[in-house]
Write an enzyme that holds these catalytic residues in place. Structure first.
Site, PDB file in Angstrom:
ATOM      1  N   LYS A  98       0.824  -1.219   0.000  1.00  0.00           N
ATOM      2  CA  LYS A  98       0.000   0.000   0.000  1.00  0.00           C
ATOM      3  C   LYS A  98       0.855   1.266   0.000  1.00  0.00           C
ATOM      4  O   LYS A  98       0.521   2.243  -0.668  1.00  0.00           O
ATOM      5  CB  LYS A  98      -0.976  -0.005   1.171  1.00  0.00           C
ATOM      6  CG  LYS A  98      -0.352  -0.087   2.548  1.00  0.00           C
ATOM      7  CD  LYS A  98      -1.431  -0.209   3.620  1.00  0.00           C
ATOM      8  CE  LYS A  98      -0.801  -0.253   5.011  1.00  0.00           C
ATOM      9  NZ  LYS A  98       0.055  -1.451   5.210  1.00  0.00           N
ATOM     10  N   HIS A 153      11.623   3.245   3.908  1.00  0.00           N
ATOM     11  CA  HIS A 153      10.675   4.168   3.278  1.00  0.00           C
ATOM     12  C   HIS A 153      11.408   5.388   2.711  1.00  0.00           C
ATOM     13  O   HIS A 153      11.116   5.834   1.603  1.00  0.00           O
ATOM     14  CB  HIS A 153       9.631   4.630   4.302  1.00  0.00           C
ATOM     15  CG  HIS A 153       8.490   3.672   4.469  1.00  0.00           C
ATOM     16  ND1 HIS A 153       7.205   3.978   4.115  1.00  0.00           N
ATOM     17  CD2 HIS A 153       8.450   2.406   4.946  1.00  0.00           C
ATOM     18  CE1 HIS A 153       6.409   2.955   4.371  1.00  0.00           C
ATOM     19  NE2 HIS A 153       7.145   1.986   4.888  1.00  0.00           N
TER      20      HIS A 153
END
Length: 400
Positions: free
Chosen positions: A235, A271
């Site tokens: 996601k 990330h």
């Protein structure tokens, strides 16, 4: 100015010869693509590819009136035989401009990778930019560029090229961005169209003729998008992909630093490494001011951690506090957030966990969190133009 795309695929075409991958196996019909070549007003050919004359004939065009052939690929010369009557291909040095007898002006644009880009201005002033595979413009300056009517580029492999063009005002809301050099790295069909539309771009079949300056078919980028998914579903990658073609994105991390937690630090580092260097990061759960301000697109990752912070703040884990005003306080926080989402003028992509389909938590506080996250997701989704659910890395569109 008319542009006919004789081919829209990568140099090896799509499907690639003898490639057994799923993307190549499903590249059929309009999703089958030959190497990219552009015919401008029947007079200018950008890139000469195998079967160009036959491709032109299939599109109802002819190469008989071509007055100039220019190469964009890194190689020094054509890899195919030049059709009879077509001029020998050439290349314009970076920064130089070529004037054609047809009234077209062609300026060579320097790339940050091997190859040459071409900015074409038509007799009536329409502006087209064509970029080679794997390349992005180098050294752009806002005052020297201006907005293009159409950009034809490798959007899938180099979304940062589109971000650079947007940063200097070369691509605006009415710029028709057409993806070419399409390879098997992105799935064909509806999934490709969905990904491109999220970036404000589109793909067309080989043989399509477009009018430069017509913007009716330019896709509208959703103002607000909610990306749902389970753990490790992909996601966050899906959310980041939606904004990688935009400059100066504000990444809002709601998880904090969690000093001393090495596993969390590893997650945060992973990330950060994925994100473009031009993105800014803000670590905060105070989302209402961020949404109320104007400015660059915002990526919020994630609402699940925002809810944890909000429940901490109102004492939601204590049954007595929850019953004595904690629930009302949390409802008010969620209402303020969704009202800010409704009123925001920024492009927003938010990520949240979908936990309602998993195991029922064993504790009352766990069940309370699951229930409140479900309510938050539903309320936030109700304010979004697009909602997607990511399962095993595949995005399923629920709205939009």
């Amino acid at each position: 100015m008319e542009l006919t795309l004789l081919g829209t695929g990568a140099p090896a075409g799509l499907p690639r010869p003898d490639c057994p991958c799923a993307a190549c196996a499903s590249a059929l019909g309009d999703d089958a693509r030959t190497a990219t070549a552009l015919l401008v007003d029947g007079a200018l050919l950008l890139d000469l590819t195998p079967g160009a004359a036959f491709a032109a004939a299939r599109a109802g065009r002819s190469l008989g009136n071509v007055r100039q052939v220019l190469l964009s690929h890194p190689q020094g010369g054509p890899a195919v035989e030049v059709p009879a009557g077509v001029p020998q291909p050439g290349r314009v040095p970076d920064g130089r401009e070529l004037a054609l007898l047809t009234g077209h002006r062609v300026r060579a644009v320097a790339m940050d990778a091997p190859g040459t880009g071409y900015a074409v201005t038509g007799p009536d002033g329409q502006r087209l930019l064509y970029l080679p595979p794997g390349g992005a413009p180098a050294g752009l300056e806002e005052s020297a560029v201006g907005m293009y009517d159409m950009v034809v580029a490798d959007v899938v492999a180099r979304p940062d090229a589109l971000a650079k063009l947007r940063a200097v005002g070369a691509v605006g809301p009415t710029t028709d961005v057409v993806a070419v050099h399409l390879d098997h790295d992105a799935p064909p069909g509806a999934e490709l169209r969905r990904r491109l539309a999220a970036a404000g771009a589109r793909a067309v079949p080989d043989g399509t003729t477009l009018v430069v300056g017509a913007y009716e078919d330019v896709p509208d980028v959703p103002r607000r998008t909610l990306v749902l998914g389970g753990a490790r579903s992909g996601k966050s990658v899906e959310a980041e992909r939606r904004l990688e073609a935009f400059p100066d994105v504000l990444y809002v991390a709601t998880g904090g630093t969690r000093g001393g937690d090495t596993e969390w630090a590893t997650r945060v580092a992973a990330h950060r490494e994925r994100r473009p260097g031009s993105w800014r990061t803000a670590e905060t759960c105070d989302l209402v001011p961020v949404l109320s301000e104007g400015g660059a697109p915002v990526l919020i990752d994630c609402l699940s951690l925002w809810l944890t912070d909000a429940m901490d703040s109102v004492g939601a884990w204590d049954d007595a506090v929850w019953a004595d005003g904690g629930e009302r306080a949390l409802r008010e926080r969620v209402r303020e957030l969704t009202s800010a989402v409704r009123a925001t003028r920024r492009t927003v992509v938010a990520v949240s966990n979908e936990v309602g389909s998993g195991i029922v938590p064993a504790t009352a506080s766990g069940r309370r969190y699951r229930d409140e996250l479900g309510r938050l997701n539903a309320a936030f989704a109700g304010e979004c133009e697009q909602v997607v659910l990511v399962v095993a890395g595949q995005a399923v569109v629920l709205r939009g």
